[in-house]
Design a protein around this motif. Sequence first.
Motif, PDB file in Angstrom:
ATOM      1  N   MET A 165      71.137  85.801  -0.542  1.00 40.20           N
ATOM      2  CA  MET A 165      70.664  84.442  -0.303  1.00 40.20           C
ATOM      3  C   MET A 165      69.155  84.392  -0.100  1.00 40.20           C
ATOM      4  N   GLU A 166      68.577  85.457   0.409  1.00 41.51           N
ATOM      5  CA  GLU A 166      67.140  85.479   0.715  1.00 41.51           C
ATOM      6  C   GLU A 166      66.284  85.990  -0.443  1.00 41.51           C
ATOM      7  N   ILE A 167      66.901  86.368  -1.557  1.00 43.14           N
ATOM      8  CA  ILE A 167      66.118  86.905  -2.678  1.00 43.14           C
ATOM      9  C   ILE A 167      65.118  85.867  -3.191  1.00 43.14           C
ATOM     10  N   ASP A 168      65.512  84.569  -3.217  1.00 38.18           N
ATOM     11  CA  ASP A 168      64.591  83.544  -3.715  1.00 38.18           C
ATOM     12  C   ASP A 168      63.358  83.416  -2.821  1.00 38.18           C
ATOM     13  N   GLU A 169      63.549  83.594  -1.507  1.00 37.12           N
ATOM     14  CA  GLU A 169      62.399  83.525  -0.589  1.00 37.12           C
ATOM     15  C   GLU A 169      61.436  84.695  -0.838  1.00 37.12           C
ATOM     16  N   TYR A 170      61.998  85.864  -1.034  1.00 39.60           N
ATOM     17  CA  TYR A 170      61.150  87.027  -1.303  1.00 39.60           C
ATOM     18  C   TYR A 170      60.419  86.873  -2.640  1.00 39.60           C
ATOM     19  N   THR A 171      61.106  86.321  -3.634  1.00 33.32           N
ATOM     20  CA  THR A 171      60.464  86.096  -4.933  1.00 33.32           C
ATOM     21  C   THR A 171      59.324  85.097  -4.811  1.00 33.32           C
ATOM     22  N   PHE A 172      59.565  84.022  -4.065  1.00 40.31           N
ATOM     23  CA  PHE A 172      58.526  83.011  -3.865  1.00 40.31           C
ATOM     24  C   PHE A 172      57.317  83.593  -3.130  1.00 40.31           C
ATOM     25  N   SER A 173      57.566  84.393  -2.102  1.00 40.76           N
ATOM     26  CA  SER A 173      56.456  85.000  -1.366  1.00 40.76           C
ATOM     27  C   SER A 173      55.684  85.982  -2.248  1.00 40.76           C
ATOM     28  N   ALA A 174      56.382  86.679  -3.135  1.00 38.32           N
ATOM     29  CA  ALA A 174      55.691  87.596  -4.045  1.00 38.32           C
ATOM     30  C   ALA A 174      54.811  86.832  -5.032  1.00 38.32           C
ATOM     31  N   VAL A 175      55.330  85.741  -5.593  1.00 38.77           N
ATOM     32  CA  VAL A 175      54.534  84.918  -6.508  1.00 38.77           C
ATOM     33  C   VAL A 175      53.354  84.304  -5.779  1.00 38.77           C
ATOM     34  N   ASP A 176      53.568  83.874  -4.554  1.00 36.72           N
ATOM     35  CA  ASP A 176      52.485  83.298  -3.751  1.00 36.72           C
ATOM     36  C   ASP A 176      51.409  84.338  -3.457  1.00 36.72           C
ATOM     37  N   ALA A 177      51.818  85.583  -3.262  1.00 39.35           N
ATOM     38  CA  ALA A 177      50.842  86.646  -3.023  1.00 39.35           C
ATOM     39  C   ALA A 177      50.027  86.950  -4.282  1.00 39.35           C
ATOM     40  N   ILE A 178      50.657  86.819  -5.465  1.00 37.82           N
ATOM     41  CA  ILE A 178      49.937  87.082  -6.709  1.00 37.82           C
ATOM     42  C   ILE A 178      48.888  86.006  -6.959  1.00 37.82           C
ATOM     43  N   ASN A 179      49.309  84.736  -6.881  1.00 38.39           N
ATOM     44  CA  ASN A 179      48.381  83.626  -7.126  1.00 38.39           C
ATOM     45  C   ASN A 179      48.890  82.404  -6.366  1.00 38.39           C
ATOM     46  N   GLU A 180      48.074  81.911  -5.417  1.00 37.56           N
ATOM     47  CA  GLU A 180      48.503  80.782  -4.589  1.00 37.56           C
ATOM     48  C   GLU A 180      48.582  79.484  -5.384  1.00 37.56           C
ATOM     49  N   LYS A 181      47.801  79.372  -6.464  1.00 34.01           N
ATOM     50  CA  LYS A 181      47.809  78.147  -7.253  1.00 34.01           C
ATOM     51  C   LYS A 181      49.150  77.925  -7.943  1.00 34.01           C
ATOM     52  N   TRP A 182      49.877  79.005  -8.223  1.00 36.18           N
ATOM     53  CA  TRP A 182      51.164  78.862  -8.893  1.00 36.18           C
ATOM     54  C   TRP A 182      52.205  78.201  -7.995  1.00 36.18           C
ATOM     55  N   THR A 183      52.037  78.352  -6.699  1.00 32.88           N
ATOM     56  CA  THR A 183      53.038  77.830  -5.763  1.00 32.88           C
ATOM     57  C   THR A 183      52.617  76.518  -5.113  1.00 32.88           C
ATOM     58  N   GLU A 184      51.461  75.982  -5.532  1.00 38.61           N
ATOM     59  CA  GLU A 184      51.061  74.685  -4.986  1.00 38.61           C
ATOM     60  C   GLU A 184      51.985  73.603  -5.535  1.00 38.61           C
ATOM     61  N   HIS A 185      52.308  72.655  -4.673  1.00 40.01           N
ATOM     62  CA  HIS A 185      53.142  71.543  -5.118  1.00 40.01           C
ATOM     63  C   HIS A 185      52.615  70.239  -4.544  1.00 40.01           C
ATOM     64  N   ALA A 186      53.316  69.185  -4.846  1.00 42.94           N
ATOM     65  CA  ALA A 186      52.821  67.843  -4.502  1.00 42.94           C
ATOM     66  C   ALA A 186      52.713  67.637  -3.002  1.00 42.94           C
TER      67      ALA A 186
END
Length: 198
Positions: free
Chosen positions: A98-119
């Motif tokens: 269940m927590e894999i999506d959170e870890y994936t999101f944190s990894a993407v956020d660590a690579i580039n914060e602009k990718w995880t920006e939202h409205a």
Amino acid sequence: PDSDVCKDKADLTDAGWVIFCLLMIAFLAKDMISGTKLIYYSSKTGHRIGSRIRYFIGGVCLCSVTLFALYVSTVYNSAIATSNTAIIANSVIVLFIMEIDEYTFSAVDAINEKWTEHAADKEVSKMKKEIAMQRAQIELADKEVSKMKDEIARQRAQIESQQKENDNQRKKRRMLCGEDTRVTRRSSSNNCIRLRKR
């Protein structure tokens, strides 16, 4: 040897189910509370209609996924868990998935914060700018009010000084009027004395 009698070799006790419930509450309570908050915020009229719809859909999805995970874990453990250690291990495995999506999101956020920006971040930044503008306007209004208070204080001081001057002039007039009456009394008494002598 083969036999028709089934023997229950399961070592699962109530303590295992208690630990299972505690694990589920510890890991899923946050998502459940967040989902109910989103549904609650969707009912407030202060937000835009689009934001309210997004809050409602997100809250329903989050609560549904959380309850589905609880249901799947319960059914899965009741079907295959044969001991307390097995039910704990199965629960941890399901929760980790269940927590894999959170870890994936944190990894993407660590690579580039602009990718995880939202409205939501953009709306928060807009709200911060509006708050800063309102604070600047309030500060300007406070300065104007303080200036007006200073002017009022100056006018009061001028009025008080004028009142003091008026009081002083009245006192002088009274003194002069008193001297005039004395002079007139003296002159009248002198005239009376002269008339008597005649």
